[in-house]
Design a protein around this motif. Structure first.
Motif, PDB file in Angstrom:
ATOM      1  N   PRO A 371       0.848  -1.204   0.000  1.00 33.84           N
ATOM      2  CA  PRO A 371       0.000   0.000   0.000  1.00 33.84           C
ATOM      3  C   PRO A 371       0.882   1.251   0.000  1.00 33.84           C
ATOM      4  N   GLU A 372       0.446   2.283  -0.690  1.00 30.97           N
ATOM      5  CA  GLU A 372       1.250   3.499  -0.769  1.00 30.97           C
ATOM      6  C   GLU A 372       1.461   4.117   0.609  1.00 30.97           C
ATOM      7  N   LYS A 373       0.429   4.112   1.433  1.00 29.00           N
ATOM      8  CA  LYS A 373       0.521   4.702   2.769  1.00 29.00           C
ATOM      9  C   LYS A 373      -0.194   3.808   3.771  1.00 29.00           C
ATOM     10  N   LEU A 374       0.334   3.803   4.990  1.00 30.83           N
ATOM     11  CA  LEU A 374      -0.267   3.049   6.085  1.00 30.83           C
ATOM     12  C   LEU A 374      -0.303   3.924   7.322  1.00 30.83           C
ATOM     13  N   PRO A 375      -1.354   3.815   8.109  1.00 33.11           N
ATOM     14  CA  PRO A 375      -1.419   4.585   9.352  1.00 33.11           C
ATOM     15  C   PRO A 375      -0.607   3.905  10.445  1.00 33.11           C
ATOM     16  N   LEU A 376      -0.422   4.605  11.537  1.00 34.74           N
ATOM     17  CA  LEU A 376       0.294   4.044  12.679  1.00 34.74           C
ATOM     18  C   LEU A 376      -0.390   2.796  13.204  1.00 34.74           C
ATOM     19  N   SER A 377      -1.721   2.747  13.090  1.00 37.23           N
ATOM     20  CA  SER A 377      -2.474   1.619  13.635  1.00 37.23           C
ATOM     21  C   SER A 377      -2.257   0.327  12.856  1.00 37.23           C
ATOM     22  N   ALA A 378      -1.664   0.394  11.663  1.00 37.40           N
ATOM     23  CA  ALA A 378      -1.377  -0.820  10.895  1.00 37.40           C
ATOM     24  C   ALA A 378      -0.233  -1.566  11.570  1.00 37.40           C
ATOM     25  N   ARG A 379      -0.519  -2.742  12.092  1.00 35.54           N
ATOM     26  CA  ARG A 379       0.481  -3.480  12.860  1.00 35.54           C
ATOM     27  C   ARG A 379       1.442  -4.257  11.978  1.00 35.54           C
ATOM     28  N   ALA A 380       1.028  -4.549  10.754  1.00 33.35           N
ATOM     29  CA  ALA A 380       1.869  -5.322   9.849  1.00 33.35           C
ATOM     30  C   ALA A 380       1.942  -4.629   8.498  1.00 33.35           C
ATOM     31  N   LEU A 381       3.042  -4.875   7.781  1.00 30.55           N
ATOM     32  CA  LEU A 381       3.218  -4.383   6.424  1.00 30.55           C
ATOM     33  C   LEU A 381       2.900  -5.535   5.477  1.00 30.55           C
ATOM     34  N   PRO A 382       1.813  -5.454   4.694  1.00 30.04           N
ATOM     35  CA  PRO A 382       1.442  -6.555   3.802  1.00 30.04           C
ATOM     36  C   PRO A 382       2.157  -6.441   2.455  1.00 30.04           C
ATOM     37  N   TYR A 383       3.101  -7.312   2.222  1.00 32.73           N
ATOM     38  CA  TYR A 383       3.927  -7.307   1.016  1.00 32.73           C
ATOM     39  C   TYR A 383       3.427  -8.418   0.101  1.00 32.73           C
ATOM     40  N   VAL A 384       2.987  -8.055  -1.096  1.00 30.81           N
ATOM     41  CA  VAL A 384       2.343  -8.984  -2.016  1.00 30.81           C
ATOM     42  C   VAL A 384       3.240  -9.232  -3.216  1.00 30.81           C
ATOM     43  N   ILE A 408       8.992  -4.124  22.301  1.00 34.78           N
ATOM     44  CA  ILE A 408       9.979  -3.463  23.153  1.00 34.78           C
ATOM     45  C   ILE A 408       9.569  -3.529  24.619  1.00 34.78           C
ATOM     46  N   ALA A 409       8.560  -4.348  24.937  1.00 34.66           N
ATOM     47  CA  ALA A 409       8.141  -4.491  26.335  1.00 34.66           C
ATOM     48  C   ALA A 409       7.557  -5.873  26.535  1.00 34.66           C
ATOM     49  N   ILE A 426       3.718  -0.270  20.294  1.00 30.92           N
ATOM     50  CA  ILE A 426       4.532  -1.284  20.956  1.00 30.92           C
ATOM     51  C   ILE A 426       3.768  -2.594  20.979  1.00 30.92           C
ATOM     52  N   ALA A 427       4.508  -3.668  20.983  1.00 32.60           N
ATOM     53  CA  ALA A 427       3.902  -4.997  21.087  1.00 32.60           C
ATOM     54  C   ALA A 427       4.310  -5.593  22.418  1.00 32.60           C
ATOM     55  N   ILE A 428       3.339  -6.051  23.192  1.00 31.43           N
ATOM     56  CA  ILE A 428       3.576  -6.571  24.533  1.00 31.43           C
ATOM     57  C   ILE A 428       3.187  -8.043  24.566  1.00 31.43           C
ATOM     58  N   ARG A 429       4.104  -8.876  25.006  1.00 31.86           N
ATOM     59  CA  ARG A 429       3.827 -10.305  25.097  1.00 31.86           C
ATOM     60  C   ARG A 429       3.097 -10.608  26.401  1.00 31.86           C
ATOM     61  N   ILE A 430       1.924 -11.189  26.285  1.00 32.02           N
ATOM     62  CA  ILE A 430       1.106 -11.535  27.444  1.00 32.02           C
ATOM     63  C   ILE A 430       1.299 -13.014  27.760  1.00 32.02           C
ATOM     64  N   GLN A 431       1.849 -13.301  28.907  1.00 28.89           N
ATOM     65  CA  GLN A 431       2.074 -14.682  29.329  1.00 28.89           C
ATOM     66  C   GLN A 431       0.963 -15.108  30.294  1.00 28.89           C
ATOM     67  N   THR A 432       0.262 -16.164  29.967  1.00 27.55           N
ATOM     68  CA  THR A 432      -0.896 -16.574  30.772  1.00 27.55           C
ATOM     69  C   THR A 432      -0.605 -17.776  31.671  1.00 27.55           C
ATOM     70  N   THR A 433       0.640 -18.143  31.836  1.00 32.90           N
ATOM     71  CA  THR A 433       0.955 -19.370  32.579  1.00 32.90           C
ATOM     72  C   THR A 433       0.583 -19.304  34.045  1.00 32.90           C
ATOM     73  N   THR A 434       0.492 -18.079  34.610  1.00 40.22           N
ATOM     74  CA  THR A 434       0.175 -17.963  36.048  1.00 40.22           C
ATOM     75  C   THR A 434      -1.275 -17.580  36.285  1.00 40.22           C
ATOM     76  N   ALA A 435      -2.129 -17.853  35.320  1.00 41.94           N
ATOM     77  CA  ALA A 435      -3.540 -17.494  35.455  1.00 41.94           C
ATOM     78  C   ALA A 435      -4.213 -18.422  36.456  1.00 41.94           C
ATOM     79  N   ALA A 468      -0.089 -14.477  24.064  1.00 44.18           N
ATOM     80  CA  ALA A 468      -0.724 -13.627  23.064  1.00 44.18           C
ATOM     81  C   ALA A 468       0.060 -12.321  23.000  1.00 44.18           C
ATOM     82  N   VAL A 469      -0.186 -11.560  21.978  1.00 39.97           N
ATOM     83  CA  VAL A 469       0.486 -10.276  21.812  1.00 39.97           C
ATOM     84  C   VAL A 469      -0.540  -9.158  21.894  1.00 39.97           C
ATOM     85  N   LEU A 470      -0.300  -8.226  22.777  1.00 36.96           N
ATOM     86  CA  LEU A 470      -1.131  -7.032  22.901  1.00 36.96           C
ATOM     87  C   LEU A 470      -0.400  -5.886  22.213  1.00 36.96           C
ATOM     88  N   THR A 471      -1.022  -5.329  21.195  1.00 34.27           N
ATOM     89  CA  THR A 471      -0.446  -4.195  20.486  1.00 34.27           C
ATOM     90  C   THR A 471      -1.129  -2.920  20.953  1.00 34.27           C
TER      91      THR A 471
END
Length: 658
Positions: A371-384, A408-409, A426-435, A468-471
Motif C-alpha cells: 500500500p502506498e501509505k499506512l497509518p500508525l495503527s497498521a500493525r503489519a506491512l502486507p507485502y504482495v 519493546i516491552a 509497541i507490542a507486549i507479550r502476554i504470558q498466561t501461565t500464572t492465570a 498472546a500479543v497485545l499491540t
C-alpha cells in the motif's frame, strides 16, 4: 496467476488500505482459477491481510490483461483501469477495447464498495491503443489520468537508426505518446487528451501528487540508448497553473548523465506531501536506487544505492510510508536462482549492510506491491508478490505480513509498567501461565487506557498457558500521562484480572539547527543537530543521513557533524537527522536540501563505512576530544552487525563540549 506478473505494472498502486482498515487488492488472473474470478478483480481482507476473499470483478475478460491504479479518497476508492501486458503488438481485434477508464467505488458501509458507471478517459483511434494508466488527485481536487498511447506504426530504422535499440518482438519498437487528461467534475467527464511528449520506444512511468505539485515521470525501453544518454524525463505543474500548462520535459537525473529507470515502470514512489520518495531500478546495471524529489525546488536529489542485486530483469521495488516513515522492499535474486525478500527503513539507512533479509526460497518472485501509505495503527506491512517455479510458470499470489514494530516491552500477569511513545506502537507479550483458577480458552480484553491509545490482541482468544500479543498504539497527539489499565481474561471457568501502569511519553524531538534549507555549502561544513527525550528517558543515538544514507552517528543531546562536501557531487543534497531514545523510539527531521558548490575537489577524509556518500570528521558533544572507533558492516550468523575499528580505514576525530 499467469507469468507471475499479475501486478504489472510495478509502478501502479495495486493495493490500498481504506480508512475502515480493509485492504483492497486489484489482481489480474488469466484463464486459471474459478471462471467467475477471471480477468481483473478486487480482493479484500478485513483481518489485517491475514486472509483474503474475492470481492468484485473489475474487468472480467481474461483474453486481454488489464491493470488498475488505486487511490483512496475519503471512504471511497478511485480507480483507473487500463490494458497492460508483456506484449503490446497491434491486434486489430483487441486494440479497439484498449481504452482507459476512470471509476469510483463508493463505500456502502460495512458491506463494501459499490462501483459507479465507468467513465472513458482515453479511447484509441484506428491502429492505436492505450496502456499503463495512472491516477492522481491534485490539491485543487481535480482528478488527473495519465496513460501511454501506442502508435499505429513501428519505429523505422531507415529514418531513425536508434529504432534498432527497441525490441520488435513485443511491440517495444512502437512510439508512445505521453497523454494526460483531467476532470473538474469529480470524474463524471474528462477533458480531451493532451499529448505532452513522445518516446522512441514503448514507455512506462508514474504520475503522483506532492503538495500543490503534480509530478509526471517516465522512461522508454531503449536501454538509455545503450547506456549513453539520459532518457528518463519529468514534467510538473502547480495546482494554480492553467489546466493545460505543464513544464517543459527535462532530464530527471542530470547528475548521472546515463542514469535512467528500467522500462520506466520498474519503480515505486510515495509522496509525503512536500516531496516524493522514489525507488527505482536503473536501466544500465539493473540495481536499485533511492532519490528524493523536492517539490519546492522541483528537482531530484542524488541517488543512493539500496541493494547489491544486479542484472536481474525481475528485480522490482515496493515502498510504503507508515506514519511518515519510509519502508522499502525488494525481491533479491540469490546466486542459487532463488529469491529472498529484503527490507529497509530510511531512518536506519539504505544499502546492503542495512537490509533485513527474510527467509529465502527456491521460487521465482514476481512483481511486488505494498500500500502506498499506512497509518500508525497498521500493525503489519502486507507485502504482495507472485510466487512461481519460474518466470513463465503459473504462479500463486502470496502475502507476506511483516511486523511493523519490534516488541519493546514484556508484561506478565504480575502487576507491571510499560512505556508507550506517542505516535508509536509497541507490542507486549502476554504470558498466561500464572492465570490462577482459569483453564481452557480465555478471551482477552483491556480497559482503562486513554482515548488516544488503541489496543488489539493477537489472538483475542488463547488457551491458558499460551501467549498472546497485545499491540498498543498511541495517536501522534496523545498527551503525556499515566493510566492504570486492567488486563482481563474471561473463560468458562471464571475471570482473572491484572492491573498495570501505562505511561504515554513523547517520542524524541530532533532538529537540524544549521544549515538551513537552501544554504550553499563548500569545504568542511558544520551540521548542528539538537535532540531531546521525554522526562525519564535519554537520547541513545543521533544519526545524520546524507541523501537517505546513514553517514555518521553520535550520542548525547547535541551533535556537530563536520561534513567534507568536496567528497560528494556538486549540486543538491538532502540532510536528515534521526534521534533514538532508550525505548528504541525514533523521530526523523524533514530533509534539509542544501546546495554544494566547490570550485575544485578537496582533500579526502574519513569515509563512513558502508554509506553511499562519504563524510569526514565527526564532532560529538563530549567532555573532551577523543578518537572515535569506526564501525563498518559485517555479516554474522544472525545477520548484519557493525564491527569496530575497520581495517584499512582511518579514524575520525570527535570533539565537542558538554
Amino acid at each position: 496467476m499467469g507469468g507471475a506478473n499479475a501486478l504489472s505494472t510495478p509502478a501502479a498502486r495495486h493495493m490500498v488500505r481504506m480508512d475502515s482498515g480493509t485492504y483492497l487488492l486489484a489482481l489480474q488472473r488469466d484463464t486459471m482459477g474459478a471462471p467467475s474470478q477471471g480477468g481483473l478483480s478486487l480482493y479484500r481482507s478485513d483481518d489485517d491481510a491475514q486472509s483474503w476473499t474475492f470481492s468484485a470483478s473489475i474487468d472480467a475478460s481474461a483474453s486481454d490483461r488489464h491493470t488498475a491504479d488505486l487511490l483512496p479518497v475519503g471512504a471511497d476508492l478511485a480507480m483507473v483501469d487500463s490494458f497492460d501486458a508483456p506484449s503490446i503488438v497491434p491486434d486489430a481485434a483487441l486494440d479497439p477495447a484498449r481504452k482507459v477508464y476512470f471509476q469510483w467505488w463508493r463505500s456502502n458501509g460495512a458491506s463494501g464498495w459499490t462501483p459507479d458507471t465507468r467513465a472513458v478517459v482515453f479511447a484509441p483511434q484506428t491502429g492505436t491503443a492505450y496502456h499503463r494508466g495512472e491516477l492522481a488527485v491534485d490539491s485543487a481536487g481535480r482528478i488527473w489520468v495519465q496513460a501511454f498511447r501506442r502508435s499505429a506504426s513501428p519505429c523505422d530504422p531507415t529514418k531513425d537508426r536508434r529504432c534498432v535499440l527497441c525490441d520488435a518482438g513485443n511491440g517495444d519498437n512502437y512510439l508512445n505518446d505521453v497523454m494526460v487528461s483531467s476532470s473538474a467534475d469529480g470524474g463524471r467527464s474528462f477533458s480531451p487528451g493532451q499529448r505532452l511528449a513522445s518516446t522512441l520506444c514503448r514507455a512506462g512511468g508514474r504520475l503522483t501528487s506532492a503538495g500543490s505539485k503534480l509530478l509526471l515521470l517516465w522512461n522508454d525501453y531503449s536501454a538509455n540508448e545503450n547506456g549513453t544518454v539520459m532518457v528518463t524525463r519529468f514534467m510538473q505543474r502547480d495546482a494554480s497553473d492553467p489546466v493545460s500548462t505543464w513544464s517543459a520535459p527535462q532530464a530527471a537525473f542530470p547528475d548521472q548523465p546515463a542514469d535512467g529507470i528500467y522500462h520506466g515502470a520498474a519503480l515505486s514512489a510515495v509522496s509525503d506531501g512536500s516531496s516524493v520518495h522514489l525507488v527505482y531500478k536503473d536501466q544500465n546495471q539493473l540495481r536499485l536506487w533511492y532519490r528524493r524529489f523536492d517539490a519546492a525546488t522541483g528537482s531530484f536529489g542524488p541517488r543512493v544505492q539500496i541493494d547489491d542485486s544486479e542484472q536481474d530483469w525481475a528485480l522490482q521495488p515496493a515502498t510504503t510510508l507508515r506514519n511518515g516513515e519510509l519502508f522499502v522492499f525488494a525481491n533479491h535474486l540469490l546466486a542459487s536462482g532463488g529469491y529472498e525478500t529484503r527490507m529497509w527503513r530510511l531512518s536506519t539507512g539504505l544499502g546492503p549492510s542495512h537490509a533485513t533479509a527474510f527467509p529465502a526460497d527456491e521460487a521465482f518472485h514476481g512483481y511486488p506491491s505494498l500500500p502506498e501509505k499506512l497509518p500508525l495503527s497498521a500493525r503489519a506491512l502486507p507485502y504482495v508478490y507472485g510466487q512461481a517455479a519460474n518466470p513463465d510458470a503459473s504462479a500463486n499470489e502470496v502475502v507476506m505480513r511483516v511486523a511493523a514494530d519490534r516488541p519493546i516491552a514484556t508484561l506478565s500477569l504480575e502487576a507491571g509498567r510499560t512505556l508507550l511513545p506517542a505516535g508509536k506502537t509497541i507490542a507486549i507479550r502476554i504470558q498466561t501461565t500464572t492465570a490462577s483458577g482459569l483453564s481452557g480458552t480465555v478471551q482477552l480484553d483491556l480497559s482503562g487506557q486513554p482515548a488516544a491509545v488503541h489496543a488489539a490482541f493477537d489472538p483475542a482468544h488463547v488457551a491458558v498457558g499460551d501467549t498472546a500479543v497485545l499491540t498498543l498504539s498511541a495517536d501522534p497527539g496523545a498527551p503525556n500521562g499515566s493510566s492504570m489499565c486492567v488486563l482481563g481474561m474471561t473463560g468458562a471457568s471464571g475471570r482473572a484480572e491484572m492491573a498495570f501502569q501505562l505511561d504515554v511519553v513523547k517520542p524524541p524531538a530532533v532538529a537540524v539547527r544549521d544549515p538551513r534549507t537552501g544554504a550553499i555549502l563548500s569545504g568542511i561544513a558544520q551540521v548542528d543537530v539538537e535532540a531531546n527525550a521525554s522526562p525519564g528517558l535519554a537520547v541513545s543515538e543521533v544519526r545524520l543521513l546524507v541523501d537517505g544514507a546513514v553517514s555518521a552517528k553520535a550520542t548525547g543531546t547535541t551533535a556537530t557533524f563536520s561534513w567534507n562536501t568536496t567528497e560528494v557531487a556538486e549540486g543538491a543534497h538532502d540532510l536528515t537527522a534521526v534521534a533514538v531514545d532508550d525505548l528504541g523510539s525514533s523521530t526523523s527531521t524533514a530533509p534539509v536540501r542544501v546546495q554544494v558548490r566547490n570550485s575544485s575537489g578537496g582533500a579526502g577524509g574519513c569515509a563512513s563505512g558502508g554509506a553511499a556518500q562519504p563524510l569526514i570528521g565527526l564532532a560529538l558533544a563530549l567532555a573532551m576530544a577523543a578518537t572515535a572507533r569506526r564501525k563498518c558492516p559485517a555479516r554474522g550468523r544472525f545477520g548484519w552487525f557493525n564491527r569496530l575499528n575497520c581495517p584499512g580505514q582511518r579514524a575520525c576525530r570527535a570533539r565537542g563540549s558538554s
